[in-house]
Write an enzyme that holds these catalytic residues in place. Structure first.
Site, PDB file in Angstrom:
ATOM      1  CB  CYS A 314       2.943  21.196 -10.935  1.00  0.00           C
ATOM      2  SG  CYS A 314       4.713  20.967 -11.227  1.00  0.00           S
ATOM      3  NE  ARG A 343      10.706  24.277 -16.526  1.00  0.00           N
ATOM      4  CZ  ARG A 343      10.927  23.311 -16.040  1.00  0.00           C
ATOM      5  NH1 ARG A 343      12.350  22.947 -15.440  1.00  0.00           N
ATOM      6  NH2 ARG A 343      10.136  22.512 -15.453  1.00  0.00           N
ATOM      7  CD  GLN A 361       9.273  18.011 -17.489  1.00  0.00           C
ATOM      8  OE1 GLN A 361      10.503  18.600 -17.319  1.00  0.00           O
ATOM      9  NE2 GLN A 361       8.644  18.186 -16.196  1.00  0.00           N
ATOM     10  CG  ASP A 363       5.516  16.653 -16.066  1.00  0.00           C
ATOM     11  OD1 ASP A 363       6.117  15.980 -14.975  1.00  0.00           O
ATOM     12  OD2 ASP A 363       5.365  17.901 -16.025  1.00  0.00           O
ATOM     13  CG  HIS A 365       1.973  16.339 -11.714  1.00  0.00           C
ATOM     14  ND1 HIS A 365       2.025  16.510 -13.073  1.00  0.00           N
ATOM     15  CD2 HIS A 365       2.678  16.871 -10.968  1.00  0.00           C
ATOM     16  CE1 HIS A 365       2.934  17.518 -13.203  1.00  0.00           C
ATOM     17  NE2 HIS A 365       3.365  17.697 -11.934  1.00  0.00           N
ATOM     18  CE  LYS A 446      15.676  18.609  -7.303  1.00  0.00           C
ATOM     19  NZ  LYS A 446      15.928  19.425  -8.459  1.00  0.00           N
ATOM     20  CG  HIS A 492       5.496  16.857  -8.635  1.00  0.00           C
ATOM     21  ND1 HIS A 492       4.959  18.050  -9.353  1.00  0.00           N
ATOM     22  CD2 HIS A 492       5.371  17.076  -7.350  1.00  0.00           C
ATOM     23  CE1 HIS A 492       4.302  18.678  -8.297  1.00  0.00           C
ATOM     24  NE2 HIS A 492       4.490  18.142  -7.131  1.00  0.00           N
TER      25      HIS A 492
END
Length: 626
Positions: A314, A343, A361, A363, A365, A446, A492
């Protein structure tokens, strides 16, 4: 009681029976800790004089059945703290639980017959005869730390399958067997897809075959996103602490981040005192990391240079957007990203590819005006529909709302949640989705997409998160049609979610028998004898030129051994090439999962079959190009 309540009481009561059986078999020196019910039964944690092994399972089960046949009454008693400590004076784990209870806590114990008592809130059965039809079986044992703390006592946990009747237990054991056959950790090793090593816990090594499948997933994702107007970026994997301070992750996610400390020690700042103090404050440095000595400012370099491996993309996307002035005409801007993320997880939480410490991932944005939110999320859901249907899986949507540690204004959160509810209602109808109160991200609500696998299990993969907070933190803006500055909203989004987890799911879903387009190697070539190698190399080159993943065995090994090798790897097609195929420019095909052989197929026809399956991402193998 309803069925769910009954199962809780039933399984919790069997945990007490398990503990009583263990103590009768192994003596009062056994320390017993806790024994809750779980989804398919219960477990109990013990410290034994000697470890329990699989050889002991039957005697424990037999003792449990003997205890149940005694038809002993169960008695609940309320105790004072003093009485409870005296009752459990020889059980150190029970004593610790009692000592940690609030002063006004109601302390209860359950007696099973006259010779066993356990500290417990209940409820339980009134008499062991209610368990006479109990269907149970010891599942396994494992190590467990007291209260999940690796610095505390190590206990031995005994797991018990427990169901209301024999048929239910039998059905569950069948399910377990099927799940074991589909276990991605076992299949991953057999198919040479990936491995784990203790030198990098929770971080998979992708082997050549597995990496080819990984790249096929990425290629498909990129193709879909390209059609929907996404642009791919890449960003640094390690970032300075101040980026995470701005984003808010430092306060909310620091315990899950891998830190990279800088040079330690106090260094002199080359600037005027007021200026350097102001600069350090802007970077989030606390006063305790700064000192003035002999008219100079010293700062703690270790604190200043702390870096962290990024756990999400992000903040990098925010900086990418912010690099220049933006106009409403540019929006929506969609930045997809496949960077490696890290993580930190507890060792007991890691589970093959399902929960790892390093992953990628799919991902994205997307920066939009508020007026564009609904159309954009509709398009994202259409992408999810397309991708999940390609894998033959269904899904359901779940809306997660404001958590306790949320950032921002409640009014903004209310507006965001209302927008997502409206979108989901329009898509799935009233009651067509679930609401998970308080489980949103700290920066916004979300939508989670829960897919169902071949065993009926659900996995959270896709997510769509609406964010009014990070654009505020990073000072993002765009110029409206009226020429004034406004703040964009960030969406996201991920569809696979973690590629590692998604691969684990599809390995089990397909039981290692992947569709042609996804198979690590799509075609295995077997020349019957070494004199057929020249033609085999010609076929290999042609298939490879057209993007078909192909492998060949030119060795002097027996033909059947070569075929068996590729069958063990579950290659969709095995081409057997001999004199006739070389003379007629054809191939003979052994199809996976079939005893049939397709003989003397023109090579151009076979090539068309392969290209069609790759293009259509079909689930079934073709027998012809028609």
């Amino acid at each position: 009681m309803d069925k769910e309540q009954y199962l809780l009481v039933y399984r919790h009561s069997l945990a007490h029976i398990l503990a009583k059986a263990v103590i009768e078999l192994y003596g009062k020196d056994v320390q017993y800790a806790i024994g809750p019910e779980v989804e398919d039964g219960c477990y109990y944690d013990f410290v034994f004089p000697r470890p329990v092994t699989e050889e002991n399972f039957k005697e424990i089960e037999d003792k449990m059945r003997e205890i149940i046949r005694r038809k002993e009454p169960w008695t609940r008693k309320e105790l004072s703290r003093k009485e409870a400590l005296e009752l459990f004076k020889d059980q150190r784990f029970k004593k610790e639980i009692i000592e940690d209870l609030p002063e006004d806590a109601v302390i209860t114990a359950y007696h099973t017959g006259d010779d066993f008592v356990d500290l417990c809130r209940g409820p339980h059965v009134e008499n062991s005869k209610e368990l006479l039809n109990a269907a149970f079986q010891i599942k396994s044992t494992s190590g467990a730390y007291w209260r999940g703390d690796e610095h505390r006592d190590q206990l031995q946990r005994i797991y018990l399958y427990a169901f209301p009747d024999r048929e239910a237990l039998k059905a569950h054991l069948k399910f377990v067997k099927e799940a074991q056959e589909r276990d991605h950790k076992k299949l991953g090793a057999q198919l040479e897809l990936f491995l784990f090593d203790e030198t990098a816990p929770g971080m998979p090594y992708w082997l050549p075959r597995g990496w080819k499948m990984y790249q096929a997933l990425l290629k498909y994702s990129r193709e879909v996103q390209e059609r929907h107007g996404y642009r791919e970026i890449a960003a640094p994997l390690i970032n300075n602490k101040k980026l995470w301070l701005i984003s808010g992750h430092w306060a909310h996610y620091i315990n899950n981040m891998f830190m990279v400390p800088g040079v330690s020690g106090w260094l002199k700042a080359d600037a005027e005192i007021p200026g350097i103090l102001e600069n350090l404050a802007e970077q989030g440095e606390e006063p305790k990391n700064i000192k003035i000595q002999a008219g100079s400012v010293l700062y703690n370099r270790e604190r200043m240079d702390t870096m962290a491996a990024k756990p999400m993309n992000c903040p990098n996307a925010m900086l990418t957007y912010k690099r220049k002035n933006r106009s409403y005409r540019e929006l929506p801007i969609r930045y997809s990203e496949y960077d490696v993320l890290h993580r930190k997880e507890k060792s007991g939480q890691m589970n093959g590819l399902f929960r790892v410490q390093e992953f990628r991932q799919d991902d994205d944005h997307t920066f939009v005006m508020e007026s564009q939110i609904e159309d954009e999320i509709k398009d994202i859901i259409s992408i999810a529909d397309e991708i999940y249907s390609t894998f033959g899986v269904s899904y359901r949507a779940e809306l997660s709302t404001r958590p306790e540690d949320f950032m921002g204004d409640i009014e903004v959160w209310d507006r965001a949640e209302a927008a997502l509810k409206r979108i989901l209602t329009n898509k799935y109808g009233e009651g067509g989705f679930e609401i998970n109160e308080g489980d949103g991200a700290f920066y916004g609500p979300k939508i989670d997409l829960q897919i169902k696998d071949a065993l009926g299990r659900e996995w959270q993969c896709g997510t769509i998160q609406l964010d009014f907070q990070l654009p505020h933190n990073f000072g993002l803006s765009y110029q409206t049609a009226e020429g004034v500055s406004a703040m964009p909203v960030v969406i996201h989004r991920a569809i696979y979610g973690s590629l590692e987890r998604f691969i684990g799911i599809i390995i089990e879903n397909f039981k290692g028998v992947f569709p042609f387009w996804l198979s690590p190697e799509q075609v295995g070539i077997v020349p019957i004898r070494t004199e057929h190698n020249a033609y085999a190399k010609k076929v290999f080159s042609l298939l490879q030129k057209h993007g078909i993943r192909v492998e060949a065995d030119y060795s002097e090994s027996n033909m059947k051994e070569k075929i068996k090798k590729y069958k063990n790897f579950k290659d969709p097609y095995i081409l057997v090439l001999g004199d006739r195929e070389a003379a007629e420019n054809t191939v003979s095909i052994n199809m996976r999962g079939s005893n049939r052989q397709l003989n003397n197929i023109p090579i151009e026809r076979f090539l068309a079959m392969c290209e069609r399956m790759n293009e259509e991402h079909s689930l079934e193998l073709l027998e012809s190009a028609d």
